[in-house]
Design an enzyme around this catalytic site. Structure first.
Site, PDB file in Angstrom:
ATOM      1  N   ASP A  55      -0.346  -7.615   1.615  1.00 38.87           N
ATOM      2  CA  ASP A  55       0.318  -6.310   1.559  1.00 38.87           C
ATOM      3  C   ASP A  55       1.876  -6.256   1.525  1.00 38.87           C
ATOM      4  O   ASP A  55       2.537  -6.017   2.749  1.00 38.87           O
ATOM      5  CB  ASP A  55      -0.193  -5.410   2.900  1.00 38.87           C
ATOM      6  CG  ASP A  55       0.163  -4.087   2.807  1.00 38.87           C
ATOM      7  OD1 ASP A  55       0.414  -3.599   1.902  1.00 38.87           O
ATOM      8  OD2 ASP A  55      -0.008  -3.119   3.763  1.00 38.87           O
TER       9      ASP A  55
ATOM     10  N   SER B 294       4.220   2.725   8.065  1.00 38.07           N
ATOM     11  CA  SER B 294       3.782   1.651   7.158  1.00 38.07           C
ATOM     12  C   SER B 294       4.947   1.200   6.239  1.00 38.07           C
ATOM     13  O   SER B 294       5.920   1.979   5.966  1.00 38.07           O
ATOM     14  CB  SER B 294       2.705   2.297   6.497  1.00 38.07           C
ATOM     15  OG  SER B 294       1.599   2.530   6.886  1.00 38.07           O
TER      16      SER B 294
ATOM     17  N   HIS C 161       0.900  -1.176   0.159  1.00 38.38           N
ATOM     18  CA  HIS C 161      -0.055   0.004  -0.066  1.00 38.38           C
ATOM     19  C   HIS C 161       0.885   1.176   0.158  1.00 38.38           C
ATOM     20  O   HIS C 161       0.395   2.511  -0.351  1.00 38.38           O
ATOM     21  CB  HIS C 161      -1.123  -0.073   1.098  1.00 38.38           C
ATOM     22  CG  HIS C 161      -0.369   0.256   2.570  1.00 38.38           C
ATOM     23  ND1 HIS C 161      -0.117  -0.720   3.474  1.00 38.38           N
ATOM     24  CD2 HIS C 161       0.085   1.610   2.998  1.00 38.38           C
ATOM     25  CE1 HIS C 161       0.466   0.034   4.780  1.00 38.38           C
ATOM     26  NE2 HIS C 161       0.736   1.318   4.437  1.00 38.38           N
TER      27      HIS C 161
END
Length: 475
Positions: free
Chosen positions: A328, A425, A282
């Site tokens: 992911d 992230s 992502h």
């Protein structure tokens, strides 16, 4: 006839007395002295003395009771009696591999050291990887043989020591080693940015499907997906890290930072080797141009340890689902290789069994990044690191209304204000085993930052190790 013979013997034995008396008869005192028999048993005073094994059993044959009286100890009596009756059965050293022999009547007993069994301790008990990792420092497997012996092995950059258990470095900067003490972690969330789609490039994945290098347009920070697959609009539900300690130079050497075309940091990553950075899928759609910085610990200061690298290729897992954050994971191939130092070192890639059975059964892992210092707060100026406990899968699922797939795991605290946060992230989740750090996850998503009863959700790397290694061979 017999009487005459006895008389002759008496005369022969006592010539002096006979001459002194001048006859056949001797005095009563002399006769009593001659006929007195010496007793073997103890006299009254001797019976009052403590038993003596030399007197009781070595001078003459004794009974077990007499031996017990001498030793006044049942265990010592048994040891003595077993040898006294039929000899020492342990004299030939029948016990192998350091086993201790105990003599018995007509037999013996071997007390075997750990790892051995059998009457003579002659059999080696096969060790299994589930028991203390087979005593291996890194990877453990079972040899396909009759005894199914344990076989130890090491990750890239290491080799087995002479003992066949330990792993020793064969390179100057081995993966997973920290030369300085470490501090806790923090996490960052990618900022909003507009991106443009670029061309796709296909590479084969491990299952024969197509792996795509993809950039897609987005204007939103990633948020956790609901169970029904639709997206949610809560701006506080983001991927992330919060409440860690500062990571000094060399303490988080595998940390990478992704920079967009504006020079802004928006995601983290993990150094796997001199050519590849591991990150979250992502993160890839956050910028049309990505650069990678390694060796940085202070965003506002030049440490002379950081270097910037251009992304040459980006590989996003072909089964990544943006709505649910499933699969992911992505890899960035660098145009210029990283030069390792005491401040820049890759994290080690584990084997799947080692990750699942050993690493993820440790109490906790470590996450790091430049993420927000609290929910909706500013990005951290300093690199931070945080220890996060592994969370039971059932507890993890019950803590959220979003789907927790087999490709995810939870870590963090139920009530403490410590967590990954926006901007972290794609960053590293590593687990230490015997002073070596292995990659176990990727910072993926979470509901807010350090909220009570909520945990950080991470991509479970062990599910993608074959994919990662296949991509990394694409040089």
């Amino acid at each position: 006839m017999a009487g005459r013979l006895l008389l002759l013997l008496l005369c022969a034995a006592l010539p002096d007395e006979l001459r002194a008396e001048g006859g056949v008869f001797i005095k009563k005192e002399s006769a009593d002295k001659f006929l007195e028999r010496t007793k073997r048993a103890n006299s009254f005073l001797e019976e009052m003395k403590q038993g003596n094994i030399e007197r009781e059993c070595n001078e003459e044959r004794c009974s077990k009771e007499e031996a017990r009286e001498a030793f006044e100890d049942n265990e010592k009596t048994e040891e003595f009696w077993n040898i006294y009756v039929d000899g020492d059965q342990c004299s030939s050293n029948p016990c192998h591999y350091g086993g201790q022999c105990k003599d018995g009547l007509g037999s013996y007993t071997c007390s075997c050291l750990d790892g051995y069994q059998g009457k003579n301790c002659e059999f080696v008990i096969p060790k299994y990887c589930k028991i203390n990792n087979g005593d291996c420092e890194q990877f453990c497997s079972i040899k396909k043989s009759v005894q199914k012996d344990v076989v130890c092995s090491c990750t890239s950059g290491y080799e087995l020591a002479e003992d066949g258990k330990q792993c020793v470095s064969k390179v100057k900067y081995p993966c997973g080693k920290v030369l300085m003490k470490r501090i806790k972690r923090s996490v960052i969330l990618p900022t909003n940015s507009n991106t443009n789609a670029t061309s796709d490039q296909d590479v084969p994945s491990t299952n024969g499907s197509i792996l795509e290098e993809v950039f897609t347009t987005t204007t939103e920070s990633p948020t956790p997906p609901p169970r029904n697959g639709s997206s949610i609009t809560d701006p506080n539900v983001d991927t992330r890290i919060v409440g860690g300690d500062e990571c000094r130079p060399g303490e988080c050497p595998w940390q990478a930072v992704l920079i967009n075309e504006k020079g802004e940091e928006f995601c983290g990553g993990t150094i796997l080797n001199e050519d590849f950075i591991l990150t979250a899928a992502h993160c890839i759609n956050q910028s049309k141009e990505i650069k990678v910085v390694v060796g940085e610990v202070d965003r506002e200061k030049e440490e002379h340890s950081e270097t910037t690298h251009t992304a040459e290729k980006i590989f996003v897992h072909s089964k990544y689902i943006a709505e649910t954050y499933d699969n992911d994971i992505a890899l960035i191939k660098l145009k210029e290789p990283i030069q390792f130092s005491e401040y820049v070192v890759p994290a080690c890639l584990p084997q799947a069994d080692f990750a699942n059975e050993v690493l993820m059964n440790q109490k906790s892992g470590m996450v790091s990044g430049f993420g927000r210092e609290f929910e909706a707060g500013r990005l951290s100026k300093r690199l931070k690191v945080l220890e996060v406990p592994y969370v039971d899968r059932s507890t993890c699922k019950q803590s959220t209304n979003f789907a927790i797939t087999e490709n995810m795991f939870c870590a963090g605290y139920e009530t403490e204000q410590k967590d990954a946060c926006q901007g972290d992230s794609g960053g590293p989740h590593v687990t230490r085993y015997k002073d070596t750090y292995f990659v176990t996850g990727i910072v993926s998503w979470g509901e807010g930052c350090a909220r009570k009863g909520k945990y950080g959700v991470y991509t479970k790397l062990s599910r993608f190790l074959r994919w990662v290694r296949t991509v990394m061979r694409q040089k």
